[in-house]
Design an enzyme around this catalytic site. Structure first.
Site, PDB file in Angstrom:
ATOM      1  N   CYS A  62      13.011   7.921  12.853  1.00  0.00           N
ATOM      2  CA  CYS A  62      12.422   7.210  13.985  1.00  0.00           C
ATOM      3  C   CYS A  62      13.435   6.978  15.092  1.00  0.00           C
ATOM      4  O   CYS A  62      13.064   6.656  16.222  1.00  0.00           O
ATOM      5  CB  CYS A  62      11.803   5.892  13.535  1.00  0.00           C
ATOM      6  SG  CYS A  62      12.794   4.967  12.365  1.00  0.00           S
ATOM      7  N   GLY A  95      -2.154   4.722  14.119  1.00  0.00           N
ATOM      8  CA  GLY A  95      -2.489   3.943  12.926  1.00  0.00           C
ATOM      9  C   GLY A  95      -2.008   2.516  13.019  1.00  0.00           C
ATOM     10  O   GLY A  95      -2.720   1.574  12.644  1.00  0.00           O
ATOM     11  N   LYS A 148       0.875  -1.176   0.000  1.00  0.00           N
ATOM     12  CA  LYS A 148       0.000   0.000   0.000  1.00  0.00           C
ATOM     13  C   LYS A 148       0.906   1.218   0.000  1.00  0.00           C
ATOM     14  O   LYS A 148       1.613   1.491   0.981  1.00  0.00           O
ATOM     15  CB  LYS A 148      -0.917   0.040   1.221  1.00  0.00           C
ATOM     16  CG  LYS A 148      -1.881   1.240   1.197  1.00  0.00           C
ATOM     17  CD  LYS A 148      -2.693   1.348   2.458  1.00  0.00           C
ATOM     18  CE  LYS A 148      -3.668   2.535   2.347  1.00  0.00           C
ATOM     19  NZ  LYS A 148      -2.973   3.837   2.180  1.00  0.00           N
ATOM     20  N   GLU A 196       6.550  -0.911  13.334  1.00  0.00           N
ATOM     21  CA  GLU A 196       7.519  -0.038  13.984  1.00  0.00           C
ATOM     22  C   GLU A 196       6.808   1.293  14.167  1.00  0.00           C
ATOM     23  O   GLU A 196       6.463   1.959  13.192  1.00  0.00           O
ATOM     24  CB  GLU A 196       8.774   0.083  13.126  1.00  0.00           C
ATOM     25  CG  GLU A 196       9.926   0.752  13.854  1.00  0.00           C
ATOM     26  CD  GLU A 196      10.244   2.104  13.273  1.00  0.00           C
ATOM     27  OE1 GLU A 196       9.862   3.116  13.913  1.00  0.00           O
ATOM     28  OE2 GLU A 196      10.866   2.157  12.211  1.00  0.00           O
ATOM     29  N   GLU A 239       6.441  10.711  21.887  1.00  0.00           N
ATOM     30  CA  GLU A 239       7.251  11.187  20.765  1.00  0.00           C
ATOM     31  C   GLU A 239       6.674  12.447  20.137  1.00  0.00           C
ATOM     32  O   GLU A 239       5.457  12.558  19.940  1.00  0.00           O
ATOM     33  CB  GLU A 239       7.345  10.087  19.706  1.00  0.00           C
ATOM     34  CG  GLU A 239       8.165  10.473  18.484  1.00  0.00           C
ATOM     35  CD  GLU A 239       8.135   9.398  17.400  1.00  0.00           C
ATOM     36  OE1 GLU A 239       9.133   9.274  16.680  1.00  0.00           O
ATOM     37  OE2 GLU A 239       7.112   8.691  17.282  1.00  0.00           O
ATOM     38  N   GLY A 251       5.097   3.454  10.876  1.00  0.00           N
ATOM     39  CA  GLY A 251       4.225   4.616  10.907  1.00  0.00           C
ATOM     40  C   GLY A 251       3.862   5.017  12.319  1.00  0.00           C
ATOM     41  O   GLY A 251       4.575   4.714  13.285  1.00  0.00           O
ATOM     42  N   SER A 252       2.727   5.677  12.456  1.00  0.00           N
ATOM     43  CA  SER A 252       2.322   6.247  13.733  1.00  0.00           C
ATOM     44  C   SER A 252       1.819   5.175  14.693  1.00  0.00           C
ATOM     45  O   SER A 252       1.367   4.100  14.291  1.00  0.00           O
ATOM     46  CB  SER A 252       1.208   7.275  13.510  1.00  0.00           C
ATOM     47  OG  SER A 252       0.012   6.631  13.093  1.00  0.00           O
TER      48      SER A 252
END
Length: 506
Positions: free
Chosen positions: A300, A243, A182, A263, A389, A239-240
């Site tokens: 990250c 999500g 995606k 992650e 974060e 990602g977040s």
């Protein structure tokens, strides 16, 4: 070069358009229209991946290595276009994208070498013992086998290395798993070019086109359809936290739960131990400022929190960091949404009880400039929000009163990708006390450096306890990451004619 983009999905080697469309939001230049994904397109891609799985899983390691090397070659052949489109979409400088492309093709070639060596198969053989008493032992052989089609979500902050042909895709293809990607809406043109490179490699080698598909953009329903499709057997995500956790929960609630390798986020604490602070606190502060602002703080592994013993040495460290950050001008963030989230995070930190602003800037639109705050350990411990974060070039200094309080702070952190010890020889005893805490906290523990540089190699771990990642036993960088997409199979008393070729002579 945007006139060379086609704006379509890539479903099993075919360019497929859809009625739903979306416009890119480039940092510079004109927007471009792309087809938007849908659950129907996801189903078509997953069906093609499942149809291709048996044949791809049966390919030799040599064939898959050749595929990975050919994909790398095809990406390099499109290097100029990738840099031009990627820079326009993300605002990243050309040098950064060229370096990231080298990392992307390098990890593809690394996986090719890794699977050729064969060690990842973890092959084992317990020969039959027909005369063993009181019971004979059968012939038992074991090796790792691919799990099935894998879903990969492109990341926003690495348009190449963690995206369409990034580490998740490279590991899955190396394992023998077809991939459905995606694409991320922040850089659809870059993703399309890389997707075309993978399709070209498959065509050149005469391999099943269903091994790879790219579904662009679309609503949240597209991602949900992908992770809940029964043909998908594992998911790679960067990602977040919000999500990722939502997708993780969907994977766990399926009739057949599947592993979700997400992650999600990390503040990557840096502990400045007393002797190091005394000997070179100013140098550490300057280095920290550089690490905080690398890539506009959109890594990250960005070391967002520094813990230091209060006193004159801490003052020197803080002043040096402040001076270094003050010289950094505003830079373009990857998306408008990231810039807005950064400003919101900075406000949240600034409003915390006991938080003192050391460097406050004005950030507008898509630009971001550094912020620096400090807080006493007691105030930090009382406000859990300060440990969350903030994605961008923001630093927070925690001043502790003694070594005991530094250890208390270490115990309070949730799971992290990295933890750093800035230390000298005189700090060994304190470092020895901290190390067991940091080992439980983080996937990578380092000394006297900065974590914003993730080496792609055999021994790297890019993961950690939740919420850094959803699987503390996995890594998304390095050759060990292939194990996410494999499972052990034991073959008992099977004739050699039925065994996988890699097991016959074990």
């Amino acid at each position: 070069m945007t006139d060379t983009l086609h704006g379509n999905h890539l479903i099993a080697g075919k360019r497929v358009s859809s009625e739903a469309r979306f416009l890119s939001a480039p940092a510079t230049g004109s927007a471009f229209e792309f087809s938007a994904g849908s659950p129907k397109l996801v189903a078509e891609a997953c069906a093609a991946a499942e149809a291709a799985f048996a044949g791809f899983a049966a390919t030799s390691r040599e064939q898959r290595a050749k595929l990975l090397e050919t994909i790398a070659d095809e990406i390099d052949a499109r290097g100029g276009q990738i840099t031009e489109v990627g820079s326009a979409e993300t605002g990243l400088p050309a040098a950064r994208l060229q370096g990231e492309r080298g990392r992307t093709t390098g990890q593809l070639r690394l996986f090719a070498s890794h699977i050729l060596a064969g060690d990842y198969l973890d092959r084992r053989h317990d020969a039959a013992l027909p005369d063993r008493q009181p019971l004979p032992r059968p012939d038992l052989r074991m090796m790792q086998r691919p799990v099935g089609p894998v879903a990969v979500f492109g990341a926003s902050n690495f348009p190449l290395a963690f995206s369409v042909a990034g580490g998740d895709t490279a590991a899955a293809l190396a394992a023998g798993c077809p991939v459905v990607v995606k694409g991320h809406g922040a850089h659809p043109g870059t993703g399309e070019i890389v997707g075309d490179a993978i399709v070209a490699a498959l065509e050149k080698l005469g391999m099943d086109a269903g091994i790879f598909s790219l579904v662009q953009g679309g609503s949240r329903a597209v991602g949900e359809a992908l992770v809940t499709d029964p043909r998908i057997k594992a998911v790679g995500f960067t990602g977040s936290l919000g999500g990722g956790r939502a997708l993780f929960d969907l994977c766990a609630s399926r009739p057949e739960p599947i592993p979700f390798f997400g992650e999600l986020g990390s503040v990557n604490p840096m502990f400045v131990l007393p002797q190091a602070a005394s000997a070179r606190g100013a140098d550490i502060g300057a280095g920290w400022a550089g690490s905080l602002t690398m890539g506009v703080g959109q890594f990250c592994t960005n070391p967002g929190i520094a813990i230091v013993l209060d006193g004159p040495d801490a003052n020197a460290f803080v002043q040096s960091a402040t001076d270094g950050l003050s010289s950094i001008e505003g830079q373009t963030m990857l998306t408008d949404g990231m810039a807005a989230a950064y400003r919101k995070g900075a406000r949240r930190v600034s409003e915390g009880a006991g938080v003192k602003s050391l460097l406050s800037t004005s950030c507008e639109g898509r630009n971001a400039a550094p912020y620096l705050f400090e807080v006493l350990a007691s105030d930090w411990m009382a406000n859990e929000e300060l440990s969350e974060e903030v994605f961008g070039p923001l630093g927070l200094v925690i001043r502790v009163k003694d070594a005991s309080q530094m250890k208390e702070i270490a115990h309070s952190f949730k799971g992290q990708l990295t933890a750093t010890l800035q230390m000298d020889d005189g700090d060994i005893d304190l470092a020895r006390e901290l190390l067991p805490v940091l080992e439980r906290m983080a996937g990578r523990v380092m000394a006297n450096g900065f974590p914003t540089g993730v080496e792609v190699c055999d021994s790297m771990v890019h993961g950690g306890p939740y919420p850094a990642s959803t699987n503390f036993g996995a890594t998304s960088v390095g050759t060990l990451s292939i194990r996410r997409f494999l499972r052990p199979v034991c073959y008992q008393n099977l004739p050699e004619a039925l065994l996988p070729a890699d097991l016959v002579y074990v």
